[in-house]
Design a protein around this motif. Structure first.
Motif, PDB file in Angstrom:
ATOM      1  N   PRO A 137      81.110  79.150 -58.347  1.00 54.37           N
ATOM      2  CA  PRO A 137      80.554  77.810 -58.475  1.00 54.37           C
ATOM      3  C   PRO A 137      80.139  77.518 -59.922  1.00 54.37           C
ATOM      4  CG  PRO A 137      78.898  79.260 -57.571  1.00 54.37           C
ATOM      5  CD  PRO A 137      80.172  80.067 -57.679  1.00 54.37           C
ATOM      6  N   VAL A 138      80.268  76.257 -60.272  1.00 54.50           N
ATOM      7  CA  VAL A 138      79.887  75.789 -61.593  1.00 54.50           C
ATOM      8  C   VAL A 138      78.784  74.755 -61.415  1.00 54.50           C
ATOM      9  CG1 VAL A 138      80.679  74.519 -63.630  1.00 54.50           C
ATOM     10  CG2 VAL A 138      82.195  76.184 -62.533  1.00 54.50           C
ATOM     11  N   VAL A 139      77.754  74.854 -62.214  1.00 55.83           N
ATOM     12  CA  VAL A 139      76.651  73.893 -62.176  1.00 55.83           C
ATOM     13  C   VAL A 139      76.589  73.190 -63.528  1.00 55.83           C
ATOM     14  CG1 VAL A 139      74.158  73.566 -61.923  1.00 55.83           C
ATOM     15  CG2 VAL A 139      75.358  75.244 -60.487  1.00 55.83           C
ATOM     16  N   LEU A 140      76.651  71.865 -63.474  1.00 51.85           N
ATOM     17  CA  LEU A 140      76.521  71.035 -64.668  1.00 51.85           C
ATOM     18  C   LEU A 140      75.222  70.252 -64.567  1.00 51.85           C
ATOM     19  CD1 LEU A 140      80.103  69.434 -64.702  1.00 51.85           C
ATOM     20  CD2 LEU A 140      79.394  71.571 -65.785  1.00 51.85           C
ATOM     21  N   ILE A 141      74.549  70.086 -65.674  1.00 50.88           N
ATOM     22  CA  ILE A 141      73.377  69.213 -65.734  1.00 50.88           C
ATOM     23  C   ILE A 141      73.705  68.127 -66.745  1.00 50.88           C
ATOM     24  CG2 ILE A 141      70.924  69.008 -66.292  1.00 50.88           C
ATOM     25  CD1 ILE A 141      70.581  71.893 -65.334  1.00 50.88           C
ATOM     26  N   ASP A 142      73.759  66.906 -66.251  1.00 55.61           N
ATOM     27  CA  ASP A 142      74.154  65.756 -67.065  1.00 55.61           C
ATOM     28  C   ASP A 142      75.479  66.016 -67.778  1.00 55.61           C
ATOM     29  OD1 ASP A 142      72.009  64.175 -66.282  1.00 55.61           O
ATOM     30  OD2 ASP A 142      70.728  64.954 -67.870  1.00 55.61           O
ATOM     31  N   GLY A 143      76.399  66.646 -67.057  1.00 57.04           N
ATOM     32  CA  GLY A 143      77.743  66.877 -67.576  1.00 57.04           C
ATOM     33  C   GLY A 143      77.905  68.107 -68.441  1.00 57.04           C
ATOM     34  N   ASP A 144      76.814  68.777 -68.763  1.00 57.69           N
ATOM     35  CA  ASP A 144      76.876  69.981 -69.594  1.00 57.69           C
ATOM     36  C   ASP A 144      76.807  71.229 -68.721  1.00 57.69           C
ATOM     37  OD1 ASP A 144      76.936  68.516 -72.015  1.00 57.69           O
ATOM     38  OD2 ASP A 144      74.747  68.385 -72.033  1.00 57.69           O
ATOM     39  N   LEU A 145      77.600  72.223 -69.073  1.00 58.53           N
ATOM     40  CA  LEU A 145      77.617  73.470 -68.310  1.00 58.53           C
ATOM     41  C   LEU A 145      76.250  74.137 -68.350  1.00 58.53           C
ATOM     42  CD1 LEU A 145      79.197  75.657 -66.754  1.00 58.53           C
ATOM     43  CD2 LEU A 145      79.741  76.680 -68.975  1.00 58.53           C
ATOM     44  N   HIS A 146      75.734  74.407 -67.166  1.00 58.30           N
ATOM     45  CA  HIS A 146      74.467  75.146 -67.049  1.00 58.30           C
ATOM     46  C   HIS A 146      74.746  76.594 -66.627  1.00 58.30           C
ATOM     47  CE1 HIS A 146      70.397  76.288 -66.074  1.00 58.30           C
ATOM     48  NE2 HIS A 146      70.822  76.666 -64.883  1.00 58.30           N
ATOM     49  N   ALA A 147      75.613  76.763 -65.618  1.00 60.76           N
ATOM     50  CA  ALA A 147      75.885  78.112 -65.109  1.00 60.76           C
ATOM     51  C   ALA A 147      77.213  78.129 -64.371  1.00 60.76           C
ATOM     52  CB  ALA A 147      74.774  78.552 -64.160  1.00 60.76           C
ATOM     53  N   HIS A 148      77.773  79.332 -64.267  1.00 61.97           N
ATOM     54  CA  HIS A 148      78.930  79.541 -63.399  1.00 61.97           C
ATOM     55  C   HIS A 148      78.813  80.915 -62.770  1.00 61.97           C
ATOM     56  CE1 HIS A 148      81.084  82.141 -66.302  1.00 61.97           C
ATOM     57  NE2 HIS A 148      80.606  81.317 -67.224  1.00 61.97           N
ATOM     58  N   TRP A 149      79.519  81.120 -61.681  1.00 63.49           N
ATOM     59  CA  TRP A 149      79.485  82.321 -60.849  1.00 63.49           C
ATOM     60  C   TRP A 149      78.145  82.543 -60.167  1.00 63.49           C
ATOM     61  CZ3 TRP A 149      82.099  85.034 -65.389  1.00 63.49           C
ATOM     62  CH2 TRP A 149      83.471  84.818 -65.351  1.00 63.49           C
ATOM     63  N   ARG A 150      77.124  82.880 -60.900  1.00 57.26           N
ATOM     64  CA  ARG A 150      75.811  83.149 -60.300  1.00 57.26           C
ATOM     65  C   ARG A 150      74.776  82.218 -60.909  1.00 57.26           C
ATOM     66  NH1 ARG A 150      76.469  86.901 -56.490  1.00 57.26           N
ATOM     67  NH2 ARG A 150      77.935  88.538 -56.976  1.00 57.26           N
ATOM     68  N   LEU A 151      73.913  81.689 -60.051  1.00 58.05           N
ATOM     69  CA  LEU A 151      72.907  80.725 -60.474  1.00 58.05           C
ATOM     70  C   LEU A 151      71.516  81.336 -60.356  1.00 58.05           C
ATOM     71  CD1 LEU A 151      72.276  77.783 -61.286  1.00 58.05           C
ATOM     72  CD2 LEU A 151      72.289  77.219 -58.848  1.00 58.05           C
ATOM     73  N   SER A 152      70.747  81.253 -61.415  1.00 63.38           N
ATOM     74  CA  SER A 152      69.377  81.752 -61.429  1.00 63.38           C
ATOM     75  C   SER A 152      68.433  80.597 -61.091  1.00 63.38           C
ATOM     76  CB  SER A 152      69.034  82.305 -62.812  1.00 63.38           C
ATOM     77  OG  SER A 152      67.644  82.375 -62.999  1.00 63.38           O
ATOM     78  N   ALA A 153      67.597  80.783 -60.074  1.00 61.81           N
ATOM     79  CA  ALA A 153      66.638  79.745 -59.680  1.00 61.81           C
ATOM     80  C   ALA A 153      65.662  79.457 -60.819  1.00 61.81           C
ATOM     81  CB  ALA A 153      65.891  80.162 -58.422  1.00 61.81           C
ATOM     82  N   GLU A 154      65.174  80.491 -61.479  1.00 57.44           N
ATOM     83  CA  GLU A 154      64.195  80.308 -62.551  1.00 57.44           C
ATOM     84  C   GLU A 154      64.805  79.540 -63.725  1.00 57.44           C
ATOM     85  OE1 GLU A 154      61.733  83.079 -65.663  1.00 57.44           O
ATOM     86  OE2 GLU A 154      61.998  83.829 -63.626  1.00 57.44           O
ATOM     87  N   ARG A 155      65.999  79.902 -64.112  1.00 59.09           N
ATOM     88  CA  ARG A 155      66.667  79.226 -65.229  1.00 59.09           C
ATOM     89  C   ARG A 155      66.984  77.776 -64.861  1.00 59.09           C
ATOM     90  NH1 ARG A 155      72.188  79.271 -66.951  1.00 59.09           N
ATOM     91  NH2 ARG A 155      72.259  78.657 -69.132  1.00 59.09           N
ATOM     92  N   LEU A 156      67.412  77.545 -63.621  1.00 64.45           N
ATOM     93  CA  LEU A 156      67.696  76.181 -63.164  1.00 64.45           C
ATOM     94  C   LEU A 156      66.421  75.344 -63.170  1.00 64.45           C
ATOM     95  CD1 LEU A 156      69.648  74.061 -62.021  1.00 64.45           C
ATOM     96  CD2 LEU A 156      69.105  74.963 -59.738  1.00 64.45           C
ATOM     97  N   ARG A 157      65.345  75.906 -62.673  1.00 62.01           N
ATOM     98  CA  ARG A 157      64.062  75.203 -62.639  1.00 62.01           C
ATOM     99  C   ARG A 157      63.647  74.768 -64.047  1.00 62.01           C
ATOM    100  NH1 ARG A 157      61.607  79.006 -60.520  1.00 62.01           N
ATOM    101  NH2 ARG A 157      62.090  78.455 -58.377  1.00 62.01           N
ATOM    102  N   ASP A 158      63.747  75.678 -64.992  1.00 59.78           N
ATOM    103  CA  ASP A 158      63.392  75.368 -66.385  1.00 59.78           C
ATOM    104  C   ASP A 158      64.285  74.264 -66.951  1.00 59.78           C
ATOM    105  OD1 ASP A 158      61.433  77.320 -66.237  1.00 59.78           O
ATOM    106  OD2 ASP A 158      62.589  78.815 -67.377  1.00 59.78           O
ATOM    107  N   ALA A 159      65.573  74.352 -66.680  1.00 62.39           N
ATOM    108  CA  ALA A 159      66.512  73.359 -67.210  1.00 62.39           C
ATOM    109  C   ALA A 159      66.282  71.983 -66.587  1.00 62.39           C
ATOM    110  CB  ALA A 159      67.952  73.815 -66.966  1.00 62.39           C
TER     111      ALA A 159
END
Length: 96
Positions: free
Chosen positions: A59-81
């Protein structure tokens, strides 16, 4: 509005895990912040352009179109972003 996009495909275990993490992180945010986040899900099976870009990284996660993460997603890093993105969006609204 902050847009969080989850790119994946059906029957993808890591995509399901990423979706659960996204839901949990947004649910933990204060209502005022969570209401400023739009969650969009897209499948590489439905969009040839997404397939070409991301097929081996989902899986790929974008925030406002910018790459945030791929493969594995960290809850803490996502929360901060997301906290930073929502604050930035609020500041822009105040300046407008």
């Amino acid at each position: 509005m902050t847009t969080l996009t989850l790119i994946g495909k059906p029957d993808c275990h890591l995509c399901d895990v990423a979706s659960e993490i996204i839901d949990a992180v947004v649910a933990e945010m204060p209502d005022a912040a969570a209401e400023r986040i739009e969650i969009v899900e897209a499948s590489i099976q439905d969009d040839p352009a997404l397939y070409e870009l991301w097929w081996e990284k989902i899986p790929v996660v974008l925030i406002d179109g910018d790459l945030h993460a791929h493969w594995r997603l960290s809850a803490e890093r996502l929360r901060d972003a997301l906290d930073a993105a929502v604050l930035d969006d609020a500041r822009k609204k105040e300046q407008a």
